[in-house]
Design a protein around this motif. Structure first.
Motif, PDB file in Angstrom:
ATOM      1  N   ASN A  83      28.944  83.694  -1.918  1.00  0.00           N
ATOM      2  CA  ASN A  83      28.928  85.136  -1.688  1.00  0.00           C
ATOM      3  C   ASN A  83      27.584  85.743  -2.085  1.00  0.00           C
ATOM      4  O   ASN A  83      27.209  85.720  -3.251  1.00  0.00           O
ATOM      5  CB  ASN A  83      30.059  85.797  -2.497  1.00  0.00           C
ATOM      6  N   ALA A  84      26.880  86.327  -1.105  1.00  0.00           N
ATOM      7  CA  ALA A  84      25.589  86.959  -1.377  1.00  0.00           C
ATOM      8  C   ALA A  84      25.692  88.474  -1.503  1.00  0.00           C
ATOM      9  O   ALA A  84      24.694  89.152  -1.745  1.00  0.00           O
ATOM     10  CB  ALA A  84      24.597  86.612  -0.267  1.00  0.00           C
ATOM     11  N   VAL A  85      26.910  89.024  -1.351  1.00  0.00           N
ATOM     12  CA  VAL A  85      27.109  90.476  -1.377  1.00  0.00           C
ATOM     13  C   VAL A  85      27.736  90.867  -2.714  1.00  0.00           C
ATOM     14  O   VAL A  85      28.774  90.328  -3.091  1.00  0.00           O
ATOM     15  CB  VAL A  85      28.026  90.911  -0.219  1.00  0.00           C
ATOM     16  N   PRO A  86      27.112  91.805  -3.467  1.00  0.00           N
ATOM     17  CA  PRO A  86      27.678  92.201  -4.772  1.00  0.00           C
ATOM     18  C   PRO A  86      29.105  92.713  -4.623  1.00  0.00           C
ATOM     19  O   PRO A  86      29.438  93.330  -3.607  1.00  0.00           O
ATOM     20  CB  PRO A  86      26.735  93.317  -5.229  1.00  0.00           C
ATOM     21  N   LEU A  93      21.960  82.231  -2.491  1.00  0.00           N
ATOM     22  CA  LEU A  93      20.649  82.072  -1.869  1.00  0.00           C
ATOM     23  C   LEU A  93      20.142  80.644  -1.986  1.00  0.00           C
ATOM     24  O   LEU A  93      19.442  80.158  -1.084  1.00  0.00           O
ATOM     25  CB  LEU A  93      19.656  83.060  -2.468  1.00  0.00           C
ATOM     26  N   ALA A  94      20.476  79.971  -3.066  1.00  0.00           N
ATOM     27  CA  ALA A  94      20.130  78.548  -3.171  1.00  0.00           C
ATOM     28  C   ALA A  94      20.871  77.750  -2.102  1.00  0.00           C
ATOM     29  O   ALA A  94      20.292  76.873  -1.439  1.00  0.00           O
ATOM     30  CB  ALA A  94      20.478  78.020  -4.559  1.00  0.00           C
ATOM     31  N   ILE A  95      22.152  78.062  -1.914  1.00  0.00           N
ATOM     32  CA  ILE A  95      22.937  77.402  -0.864  1.00  0.00           C
ATOM     33  C   ILE A  95      22.381  77.767   0.510  1.00  0.00           C
ATOM     34  O   ILE A  95      22.221  76.908   1.391  1.00  0.00           O
ATOM     35  CB  ILE A  95      24.415  77.801  -0.980  1.00  0.00           C
ATOM     36  N   GLY A  96      22.062  79.048   0.690  1.00  0.00           N
ATOM     37  CA  GLY A  96      21.536  79.507   1.975  1.00  0.00           C
ATOM     38  C   GLY A  96      20.215  78.871   2.345  1.00  0.00           C
ATOM     39  O   GLY A  96      19.958  78.614   3.532  1.00  0.00           O
ATOM     40  N   ALA A 120      28.116  72.092   4.111  1.00  0.00           N
ATOM     41  CA  ALA A 120      27.286  70.916   3.843  1.00  0.00           C
ATOM     42  C   ALA A 120      26.275  71.207   2.739  1.00  0.00           C
ATOM     43  O   ALA A 120      26.095  70.410   1.809  1.00  0.00           O
ATOM     44  CB  ALA A 120      26.577  70.490   5.123  1.00  0.00           C
ATOM     45  N   ALA A 121      25.613  72.359   2.837  1.00  0.00           N
ATOM     46  CA  ALA A 121      24.637  72.733   1.813  1.00  0.00           C
ATOM     47  C   ALA A 121      25.310  72.912   0.463  1.00  0.00           C
ATOM     48  O   ALA A 121      24.798  72.466  -0.576  1.00  0.00           O
ATOM     49  CB  ALA A 121      23.933  74.024   2.235  1.00  0.00           C
ATOM     50  N   LEU A 122      26.451  73.552   0.459  1.00  0.00           N
ATOM     51  CA  LEU A 122      27.205  73.807  -0.766  1.00  0.00           C
ATOM     52  C   LEU A 122      27.579  72.508  -1.474  1.00  0.00           C
ATOM     53  O   LEU A 122      27.289  72.308  -2.667  1.00  0.00           O
ATOM     54  CB  LEU A 122      28.458  74.602  -0.400  1.00  0.00           C
ATOM     55  N   VAL A 123      28.207  71.596  -0.756  1.00  0.00           N
ATOM     56  CA  VAL A 123      28.679  70.358  -1.382  1.00  0.00           C
ATOM     57  C   VAL A 123      27.507  69.454  -1.747  1.00  0.00           C
ATOM     58  O   VAL A 123      27.525  68.788  -2.792  1.00  0.00           O
ATOM     59  CB  VAL A 123      29.685  69.642  -0.464  1.00  0.00           C
ATOM     60  N   ALA A 124      26.463  69.441  -0.935  1.00  0.00           N
ATOM     61  CA  ALA A 124      25.289  68.625  -1.261  1.00  0.00           C
ATOM     62  C   ALA A 124      24.617  69.100  -2.545  1.00  0.00           C
ATOM     63  O   ALA A 124      24.168  68.283  -3.367  1.00  0.00           O
ATOM     64  CB  ALA A 124      24.296  68.646  -0.101  1.00  0.00           C
ATOM     65  N   LEU A 125      24.557  70.423  -2.746  1.00  0.00           N
ATOM     66  CA  LEU A 125      23.962  70.950  -3.979  1.00  0.00           C
ATOM     67  C   LEU A 125      24.859  70.691  -5.185  1.00  0.00           C
ATOM     68  O   LEU A 125      24.367  70.399  -6.281  1.00  0.00           O
ATOM     69  CB  LEU A 125      23.666  72.440  -3.838  1.00  0.00           C
TER      70      LEU A 125
END
Length: 308
Positions: free
Chosen positions: A232-235, A265-268, A109-114
């Motif tokens: 993905n937040a992990v390098p 992090l913006a999505i998170g 939801a956060a991903l698609v909304a952004l």
């Protein structure tokens, strides 16, 4: 009875997996639940009995302070369990239920909304008709993001690095389930990935953490790219050039200076707010609520709009 001596807020947390997510337990506690009880290895056949055990034991005042959360990893099973719990209610003995398996509903939801927000802000466009490529689209977040994007009218391709047949099976499943249209494609070779990128206007990376699914050389083929979003937040980053902090900034390695990135992090940040709000809504609503991926998306769009 004073507020101090009111019955506690109890949350029953059901999961088909061997353990409940500590993330969700923490979120529930921060949203005001006093007693949080996990039930693990729950299968669909157990949901009715567990629900009715919860609703008949506290009386009208207690039932208003009781909730059920459904976790796990299977997004379709969680949706089924949510519906089973809803059907098990016997008004006025009825409690709120919230499903968010592996955080996939709130993350998608956060991903698609952004994506929707930045597409309009940066390009003056809506998602309808846009060609969306979801890499890692057969996973939990990818499936729900595909459903959300398709409901906005996007032309969605669900990609699998395994093969096209696996992607097609997933695509067919969610098309039937949600009455939408998506396409399954394989990106199991570099050539297949680059062909898919060449046609995409929005690329979403929802693959496993710590794996780069689009490198700089691949990205050069995405000549129509407007937005690249990566959970993905992990390098290393899932999409080359998309920093975890990106929130609509130009994509440094993009094929076009107008391409923008949305990082994990913006999505998170939005996902966290959405999950918190839904837990609070479940606890404070005057009437029972049933919260699945559509309610998560509605909430995420409100959060995204509030960002200015």
């Amino acid at each position: 009875m004073s507020e101090a001596t009111e019955r506690p807020y109890i949350l029953h947390m059901l999961t088909a997996t061997a353990q409940m997510s500590p993330f969700d337990v923490n979120m529930a506690a921060d949203a005001g639940y006093n007693v949080i009880v996990p039930y693990c290895n729950v299968d669909a056949s157990m949901v009715t009995n567990l629900t009715q055990d919860a609703i008949f034991s506290r009386g009208p005042k207690g039932v208003s302070r009781t909730g059920i959360f459904i976790g796990g990893r299977d997004v379709m099973l969680a949706a089924d369990m949510l519906e089973t719990a809803r059907r098990a209610m016997v008004p006025p003995f009825e409690v709120s239920v919230f499903a968010d398996p592996s955080g996939s509903y709130t993350t998608a939801a956060a991903l698609v909304a952004l994506v929707e927000r930045h597409l309009k802000r940066a390009h003056g466009m809506e998602p309808g008709g846009k060609r969306v490529l979801i890499l890692g689209g057969t996973g939990a977040v990818g499936r729900i993001a595909a459903a959300m994007a398709a409901t906005l009218g996007a032309d969605v391709s669900i990609a699998s690095h395994r093969d096209a047949s696996h992607a097609k099976r997933v695509s067919d499943e969610i098309n039937r389930r949600f009455d939408i249209v998506t396409t399954g494609i394989g990106t199991d070779t570099s050539d297949a990935l680059r062909r898919a990128l060449a046609d995409a206007e929005i690329v979403i990376a929802a693959a496993v953490a710590g794996v780069q699914v689009v490198g700089p050389d691949d990205l050069a083929h995405a000549r129509h790219l407007l937005i690249a979003a990566d959970v993905n937040a992990v390098p290393p980053e899932g999409i080359a050039g998309v920093n975890v902090m990106n929130d609509g900034e130009p994509l440094g390695d993009g094929p076009d200076p107008g391409t923008i990135g949305i990082g994990a992090l913006a999505i998170g940040n939005v996902k966290y707010q959405v999950e918190h709000r839904l837990f609070v809504r479940m606890r404070t609503s005057a009437r029972p609520v049933y919260l699945g991926f559509q309610q998560a998306f509605d909430e995420a769009r409100e959060v995204a709009a509030s960002l200015g």
